[in-house]
Design a protein around this motif. Structure first.
Motif, PDB file in Angstrom:
ATOM      1  N   ALA A  97       1.844 -83.603  21.417  1.00  0.00           N
ATOM      2  CA  ALA A  97       3.088 -82.831  21.401  1.00  0.00           C
ATOM      3  C   ALA A  97       2.973 -81.504  22.128  1.00  0.00           C
ATOM      4  O   ALA A  97       1.890 -80.941  22.281  1.00  0.00           O
ATOM      5  CB  ALA A  97       3.521 -82.570  19.957  1.00  0.00           C
ATOM      6  N   HIS A  98       4.102 -81.011  22.568  1.00  0.00           N
ATOM      7  CA  HIS A  98       4.221 -79.667  23.131  1.00  0.00           C
ATOM      8  C   HIS A  98       3.826 -78.668  22.038  1.00  0.00           C
ATOM      9  O   HIS A  98       4.153 -78.873  20.873  1.00  0.00           O
ATOM     10  CB  HIS A  98       5.678 -79.448  23.548  1.00  0.00           C
ATOM     11  N   GLY A  99       3.156 -77.592  22.438  1.00  0.00           N
ATOM     12  CA  GLY A  99       2.677 -76.614  21.469  1.00  0.00           C
ATOM     13  C   GLY A  99       3.762 -75.997  20.615  1.00  0.00           C
ATOM     14  O   GLY A  99       3.504 -75.514  19.505  1.00  0.00           O
ATOM     15  N   VAL A 120      18.090 -80.660  23.130  1.00  0.00           N
ATOM     16  CA  VAL A 120      17.930 -80.861  24.571  1.00  0.00           C
ATOM     17  C   VAL A 120      17.764 -79.475  25.200  1.00  0.00           C
ATOM     18  O   VAL A 120      18.256 -78.490  24.652  1.00  0.00           O
ATOM     19  CB  VAL A 120      19.139 -81.575  25.229  1.00  0.00           C
ATOM     20  N   ASN A 121      17.061 -79.425  26.308  1.00  0.00           N
ATOM     21  CA  ASN A 121      16.935 -78.165  27.032  1.00  0.00           C
ATOM     22  C   ASN A 121      17.932 -78.187  28.187  1.00  0.00           C
ATOM     23  O   ASN A 121      17.719 -78.869  29.182  1.00  0.00           O
ATOM     24  CB  ASN A 121      15.520 -78.009  27.589  1.00  0.00           C
ATOM     25  N   LEU A 122      19.012 -77.434  28.043  1.00  0.00           N
ATOM     26  CA  LEU A 122      19.995 -77.402  29.142  1.00  0.00           C
ATOM     27  C   LEU A 122      19.353 -76.811  30.385  1.00  0.00           C
ATOM     28  O   LEU A 122      19.734 -77.137  31.507  1.00  0.00           O
ATOM     29  CB  LEU A 122      21.226 -76.585  28.736  1.00  0.00           C
ATOM     30  N   HIS A 123      18.337 -75.948  30.176  1.00  0.00           N
ATOM     31  CA  HIS A 123      17.660 -75.321  31.315  1.00  0.00           C
ATOM     32  C   HIS A 123      16.581 -76.237  31.891  1.00  0.00           C
ATOM     33  O   HIS A 123      15.803 -75.799  32.715  1.00  0.00           O
ATOM     34  CB  HIS A 123      17.086 -73.960  30.920  1.00  0.00           C
ATOM     35  N   LYS A 124      16.478 -77.456  31.471  1.00  0.00           N
ATOM     36  CA  LYS A 124      15.607 -78.388  32.171  1.00  0.00           C
ATOM     37  C   LYS A 124      16.456 -79.501  32.788  1.00  0.00           C
ATOM     38  O   LYS A 124      16.463 -79.707  33.983  1.00  0.00           O
ATOM     39  CB  LYS A 124      14.544 -78.969  31.228  1.00  0.00           C
ATOM     40  N   SER A 125      17.195 -80.189  31.929  1.00  0.00           N
ATOM     41  CA  SER A 125      17.879 -81.389  32.416  1.00  0.00           C
ATOM     42  C   SER A 125      19.310 -81.162  32.871  1.00  0.00           C
ATOM     43  O   SER A 125      19.849 -81.967  33.609  1.00  0.00           O
ATOM     44  CB  SER A 125      17.875 -82.455  31.312  1.00  0.00           C
TER      45      SER A 125
HETATM   46  C1  LIG Z   1       9.828 -77.059  27.507  1.00  0.00           C
HETATM   47  C2  LIG Z   1       9.514 -77.844  26.308  1.00  0.00           C
HETATM   48  C3  LIG Z   1       9.721 -77.326  25.022  1.00  0.00           C
HETATM   49  C4  LIG Z   1      10.130 -75.877  24.745  1.00  0.00           C
HETATM   50  O1  LIG Z   1      11.300 -75.460  25.382  1.00  0.00           O
HETATM   51  P1  LIG Z   1      11.560 -73.901  25.617  1.00  0.00           P
HETATM   52  O2  LIG Z   1      12.952 -73.800  26.112  1.00  0.00           O
HETATM   53  O3  LIG Z   1      10.534 -73.436  26.604  1.00  0.00           O
HETATM   54  O4  LIG Z   1      11.385 -73.190  24.298  1.00  0.00           O
HETATM   55  C5  LIG Z   1       9.480 -78.159  23.947  1.00  0.00           C
HETATM   56  N1  LIG Z   1       9.024 -79.420  24.119  1.00  0.00           N
HETATM   57  C6  LIG Z   1       8.790 -79.935  25.347  1.00  0.00           C
HETATM   58  C7  LIG Z   1       8.311 -81.353  25.471  1.00  0.00           C
HETATM   59  C8  LIG Z   1       9.021 -79.173  26.483  1.00  0.00           C
HETATM   60  O5  LIG Z   1       8.776 -79.674  27.695  1.00  0.00           O
END
Ligand SMILES: *Cc1c(COP(=O)(O)O)cnc(C)c1O
Length: 485
Positions: A166-168, A263-268
Motif C-alpha cells: 500500500a501507499h504510505g 479518487v484523486n481529481l489531481h491525478k485522474s
Molecule cells: C497519490 C496517492 C495517494 C495520496 O494522495 P495525495 O493526494 O498525495 O494525498 C494515496 N494512495 C495512492 C495509491 C496514491 O498514488
C-alpha cells in the motif's frame, strides 16, 4: 557541464534598477507613518529589468513539469491536462463562498453533477467533494467507517488491515483515524494472500484498505473473494482510488464490493499537480454509509442542488466552504469533455502505454512481477547492481536525457524499485524517446558506470543529501550572499 547557479542576491548591483521612479513633484511629508512602523530598509537586491526577467525565466526553465517532457512518476499520474479547463475554471473566480445560496446555485449544480458523474465511474451512491487530497480523503473515509461501526455499537473493531504494497498514506491515515494498522504480507505474485487474509480477519476487524490495481500495477484477481471475506467478518472495505486512471469505464470499485473510496481529481481528472497542490480527494460511499459523510452534503431538494446541513450522523465538516472548488470545476469539465467513451479510452491508452514501455525495457532491466500490467509497473536494476549501479543512479541519469525520473524505492516490498507510469497522454514517439534513454543508460551502466554515479550533470545541483535536506532544511539565503548588499 554544471551551470553555475547564483541567487538573486548575488546578482545585486547597486547602480542597476528595474524601475526608475520620477522625482517627487509634491512637497515631501514626514511623519505620515510612525517611524517605528517603517523599521529599516529591506536588504533587497537591485537589478536591471532584463537581469530580473532572465533570473526568473531561468528558474522556471529549471522546473521540470509535464509541459517540458515525459514525467513517468509511478503512482502519481503526472499526465497532461487540457489548458482549456484552466480557463473554464477562471470563470468562477468571482464566486465568493459567502454569497447566498441563490447566487451560488450554479456552483451547487456543478458539484451535484460532478458527484453523479463520479458515482457513475466508480459504482458508488454518493460523493462528498470536500476533502482536499487523497490522504485527506482516506482520513475522511476511515472516519465514516468508524462512525458506521460506532452507530452499530460495534466498538471493538479497531483493526485496519493494509497490504504491505500500500501507499504510505494508508497506514498513516488509519493511525490518524484511531485504528491500529495491521500489515498483510503480499504473495510472491504481488497479490493479496487470501489465506492470510482469512486468518487476519476477526471481530476486531474494522476494515481493509486496498489499492486495485495495486502499486505494482497488478489487478487483484481475487477481488470479489477478498471483499466478501472482509464483509463476512463484519468489516468494511476501503478502495484507494488515487489511481482510478487505470480502470475508468472498465471496472468499478462499487461492483468489486468496496464500500468507501476516494479518487484523486489531481491525478485522474484534469488537475495538474506537483509542487503541493491544490488537489481534491472526493470520497464516495455506498448507500448505507451516506448518513456519515461530511456535512454539508450537496443534495437535490425541489429539483435544486443545495448544501444540506441537517445531517445528525455526519462526521462533520472536513474542509472549509466547498472544498477546493476550482479543482472540482476542472474535473467536471474534464469528464464532460471526454465523456464515458473518452474516459474509457484514456484508461485503455494508459494501460497500453505502460505495457509498451514495460515490453521494451524488460530485457535490459529486471521485471520482478512479470505479465501484463495495468497503468504502471515496477522494474529493478537487476544485474546492473553488479556494476555498482543502483536505482537512484538510473533515475538521476534520466534527468540528463530530459525526462523526469520514475518513482524509486516504492513500493517498499521491491528492493530498488523503479516504478514507471507513462500515462495515456504520452505519444508513441515520447515513449520511444524514454525507452531509448533508459536503454542507453543500461548500456552506459556496463561500459562507464562511473559516469552514471555523478549524474545528473545538467542541473545546478547534482545529488543533494536528501535526508539532511528533509530533516534540517535551510530555507534562507546564506548570510554570505546577503552580506554583499
Ligand atoms: C497519490 C496517492 C495517494 C495520496 O494522495 P495525495 O493526494 O498525495 O494525498 C494515496 N494512495 C495512492 C495509491 C496514491 O498514488
Amino acid at each position: 557541464m554544471r551551470k553555475p547557479y547564483k541567487l538573486i542576491f548575488e546578482k545585486h548591483c547597486i547602480d542597476r534598477r528595474a524601475a526608475d521612479l520620477p522625482a517627487l513633484d509634491v512637497p515631501k511629508m514626514d511623519g505620515l507613518v510612525p517611524q517605528a512602523c517603517l523599521g529599516e530598509a529591506l536588504p533587497l537586491p537591485s537589478l536591471s529589468e532584463m537581469d530580473l526577467v532572465r533570473h526568473y525565466t531561468g528558474l522556471s526553465r529549471r522546473n521540470f513539469g509535464v509541459d517540458n517532457g515525459s514525467y513517468p512518476l509511478g503512482s502519481c499520474t503526472m499526465k497532461y491536462n487540457p489548458k482549456l479547463n484552466e480557463e473554464l475554471t477562471a470563470h468562477f473566480n468571482d464566486l465568493h463562498p459567502l454569497l447566498d445560496d441563490d447566487a451560488l446555485s450554479a456552483a451547487y449544480e456543478l458539484q451535484f453533477a460532478l458527484d453523479r458523474a463520479l458515482c457513475a465511474v466508480c459504482g458508488m451512491d454518493k460523493f462528498t467533494l470536500q476533502p482536499a487530497a487523497g490522504a485527506h480523503g482516506e482520513l475522511t473515509g476511515l472516519m465514516v467507517m468508524r462512525s458506521y461501526h460506532n452507530m452499530r455499537q460495534d466498538f471493538l473493531r479497531a483493526e485496519m488491515l493494509i497490504p504491505d504494497a500500500a501507499h504510505g498514506t494508508n497506514p498513516a491515515s488509519a493511525t490518524m483515524a484511531g485504528f491500529k494498522a495491521v500489515e498483510l504480507k503480499s504473495l510472491p505474485d504481488g497479490g493479496v494472500d487470501v489465506e492470510a487474509l482469512k486468518q487476519a480477519v476477526s471481530e476486531k476487524t474494522a476494515g481493509l484498505m486496498l489499492t486495485n490495481p495495486n502499486t505494482l500495477g497488478l489487478f487483484e484477481k481475487n477481488i470479489l473473494e477478498i471483499t466478501q471475506i472482509v464483509h463476512d467478518a463484519g468489516g468494511l472495505v476501503y478502495y484507494d482510488g488515487a489511481n482510478i486512471n487505470a480502470i475508468m469505464g472498465k471496472a468499478r470499485p462499487g461492483d468489486m464490493g468496496f464500500d468507501v473510496m476516494h479518487v484523486n481529481l489531481h491525478k485522474s481528472f484534469g488537475t495538474p499537480h506537483g509542487g503541493g497542490g491544490p488537489g481534491a480527494g472526493p470520497v464516495g460511499v455506498k448507500k448505507e454509509l451516506i448518513p456519515f459523510l461530511p456535512a454539508p452534503l450537496i443534495m437535490k431538494k425541489n429539483g435544486r442542488a443545495r448544501p444540506d446541513y441537517d445531517r445528525p450522523l455526519s462526521i462533520g465538516r472536513v474542509k472549509a466552504f466547498n472544498g477546493n472548488f476550482g479543482v472540482l470545476v476542472k474535473a467536471y469539465a474534464y469528464i464532460l469533455s471526454l465523456g464515458a467513451d473518452g474516459l474509457r479510452e484514456a484508461s485503455e491508452a494508459a494501460v497500453l502505454n505502460a505495457n509498451y514501455l514495460r515490453h521494451y525495457l524488460k530485457d535490459v532491466y529486471e521485471l520482478p512481477y512479470d505479465g501484463l500490467c495495468m497503468h504502471e509497473f515496477v522494474l529493478t536494476p537487476g544485474a546492473l547492481n553488479e556494476q555498482g549501479i543502483h536505482n537512484v543512479d538510473i533515475a538521476k541519469a534520466l534527468i540528463d536525457y530530459g525526462y523526469h525520473p520514475p518513482t524509486i524505492s516504492f513500493p517498499l516490498i521491491v528492493r530498488e524499485a523503479m516504478m514507471f507510469e507513462p500515462t495515456e497522454t504520452e505519444s508513441r514517439e515520447d515513449l520511444d524517446g524514454l525507452i531509448y534513454a533508459l536503454r542507453q543508460i543500461a548500456e552506459t551502466a556496463k561500459t562507464d558506470p562511473d559516469s552514471l554515479r555523478s549524474a545528473p550533470l545538467t542541473t545546478p545541483v547534482g545529488r543533494p543529501d536528501e535526508t539532511r535536506a528533509a530533516r534540517n532544511p535551510i530555507v534562507i539565503a546564506p548570510l554570505s550572499s546577503s552580506d554583499r548588499l
